[in-house]
Scaffold this motif. Structure first.
Motif, PDB file in Angstrom:
ATOM      1  N   SER A  39     -13.425   7.260   1.986  1.00  0.00           N
ATOM      2  CA  SER A  39     -12.321   7.171   1.031  1.00  0.00           C
ATOM      3  C   SER A  39     -12.574   6.040   0.043  1.00  0.00           C
ATOM      4  O   SER A  39     -13.187   5.026   0.394  1.00  0.00           O
ATOM      5  CB  SER A  39     -10.996   6.885   1.747  1.00  0.00           C
ATOM      6  OG  SER A  39     -10.638   7.984   2.552  1.00  0.00           O
ATOM      7  N   ALA A  78      -5.615   4.522  -0.572  1.00  0.00           N
ATOM      8  CA  ALA A  78      -6.922   5.069  -0.188  1.00  0.00           C
ATOM      9  C   ALA A  78      -6.908   6.570  -0.441  1.00  0.00           C
ATOM     10  O   ALA A  78      -5.969   7.262  -0.033  1.00  0.00           O
ATOM     11  CB  ALA A  78      -7.204   4.788   1.286  1.00  0.00           C
ATOM     12  N   THR A  99     -13.031   6.729   6.135  1.00  0.00           N
ATOM     13  CA  THR A  99     -11.628   7.146   6.117  1.00  0.00           C
ATOM     14  C   THR A  99     -10.914   6.718   7.396  1.00  0.00           C
ATOM     15  O   THR A  99     -11.446   6.912   8.499  1.00  0.00           O
ATOM     16  CB  THR A  99     -11.542   8.677   5.948  1.00  0.00           C
ATOM     17  OG1 THR A  99     -12.178   9.004   4.713  1.00  0.00           O
ATOM     18  CG2 THR A  99     -10.103   9.176   5.936  1.00  0.00           C
ATOM     19  N   ARG A 151     -10.834   3.089  -2.009  1.00  0.00           N
ATOM     20  CA  ARG A 151      -9.620   2.269  -2.102  1.00  0.00           C
ATOM     21  C   ARG A 151      -9.422   1.920  -3.571  1.00  0.00           C
ATOM     22  O   ARG A 151     -10.323   1.393  -4.216  1.00  0.00           O
ATOM     23  CB  ARG A 151      -9.731   1.020  -1.221  1.00  0.00           C
ATOM     24  CG  ARG A 151      -9.543   1.365   0.253  1.00  0.00           C
ATOM     25  CD  ARG A 151      -9.650   0.166   1.158  1.00  0.00           C
ATOM     26  NE  ARG A 151      -8.710  -0.906   0.824  1.00  0.00           N
ATOM     27  CZ  ARG A 151      -7.400  -0.872   1.053  1.00  0.00           C
ATOM     28  NH1 ARG A 151      -6.856   0.191   1.605  1.00  0.00           N
ATOM     29  NH2 ARG A 151      -6.635  -1.894   0.743  1.00  0.00           N
ATOM     30  N   GLU A 204       0.838  -1.205   0.000  1.00  0.00           N
ATOM     31  CA  GLU A 204       0.000   0.000   0.000  1.00  0.00           C
ATOM     32  C   GLU A 204       0.870   1.252   0.000  1.00  0.00           C
ATOM     33  O   GLU A 204       1.929   1.290   0.635  1.00  0.00           O
ATOM     34  CB  GLU A 204      -0.910  -0.021   1.236  1.00  0.00           C
ATOM     35  CG  GLU A 204      -1.822   1.187   1.325  1.00  0.00           C
ATOM     36  CD  GLU A 204      -3.240   0.846   1.785  1.00  0.00           C
ATOM     37  OE1 GLU A 204      -3.572  -0.360   1.902  1.00  0.00           O
ATOM     38  OE2 GLU A 204      -4.016   1.790   2.013  1.00  0.00           O
TER      39      GLU A 204
END
Ligand SMILES: CC(C)(COP(=O)(O)OP(=O)(O)OC[C@H]1O[C@@H](n2cnc3c(N)ncnc32)[C@H](O)[C@@H]1OP(=O)(O)O)[C@@H](O)C(=O)NCCC(=O)NCCS
Length: 168
Positions: free
Chosen positions: A161, A125, A150, A163, A87
């Protein structure tokens, strides 16, 4: 000339400054000022950034910075979150330096780090409605997967948010 490199201890204040200016310029119409300042105070104090400059692989691969003529103009960090997946946790530029390819340099740097640690896919995100971020990720091949509350927000903040993910 722009140099993308691992951050050093003495970059912590400049990195925090990038996050403070980036947050305040990116989110004023999307998040309350209380939430913006809370996130900055919780996650991006100079002390916390200083502690997290160094990598703690594989979950945290350390802050990476873009430096131009001796000045920090952007910062990013990522890590491995599951077998084969990583990520991008954070990516901000000096708001006056957007649109010059610096974001792509930092994104490529993090993708390269994730690949080195065995990731074949990369996640990020992005706040729903962030038109300074979403078009960038879409231009770089990310696709929306799911919408979630979020990270770090409460029900009262009502912050969501997207992803996004991409193969790397
Ligand atoms: C998102 C961000 C890091 C991108 O970095 P950047 O240096 O501005 O982006 P680049 O110049 O590398 O642009 C790469 C591509 O994205 C596109 N792009 C970037 N921002 C865009 C925008 N707001 N709208 C439309 N397209 C955009 C560019 O046109 C370019 O595409 P192309 O090469 O196909 O023409 C930077 O703009 C930023 O700091 N934004 C505010 C903070 C933010 O939202 N961070 C992400 C939080 S998850």
């Amino acid at each position: 000339m722009v140099l993308v490199r691992a951050a050093r201890d003495d970059d912590a204040t400049a990195i925090r400054d990038i996050f403070v200016r980036g947050y305040r310029r990116t989110y004023p119409t999307l998040l309350s000022s209380e939430f913006i300042e809370r996130m900055l105070d919780e996650s991006y104090t100079a002390e916390r950034v200083a502690k997290e400059v160094a990598a703690a692989p594989p979950g945290w691969l350390g802050y990476q910075v873009a430096e131009e003529d001796g000045r920090i103009v952007g910062a990013a960090a990522g890590g491995i979150t599951a077998p084969g997946a990583g990520e991008l946790f954070v990516l901000y530029l000096d708001p006056d330096e957007r649109g010059r390819g610096l974001g792509t340099l930092l994104l490529d740097r993090i993708a390269g780090q994730l690949r080195e640690f065995g990731a074949g896919e990369m996640w990020v995100a992005v706040l729903d409605g962030n038109e300074l971020g979403i078009p960038f990720y879409e231009a770089r091949g990310f696709r929306k997967v799911e919408r979630r509350r979020t990270h770090g927000s409460t029900e009262a903040d009502d912050a969501w948010s997207w992803r996004f993910s991409r193969l790397i």
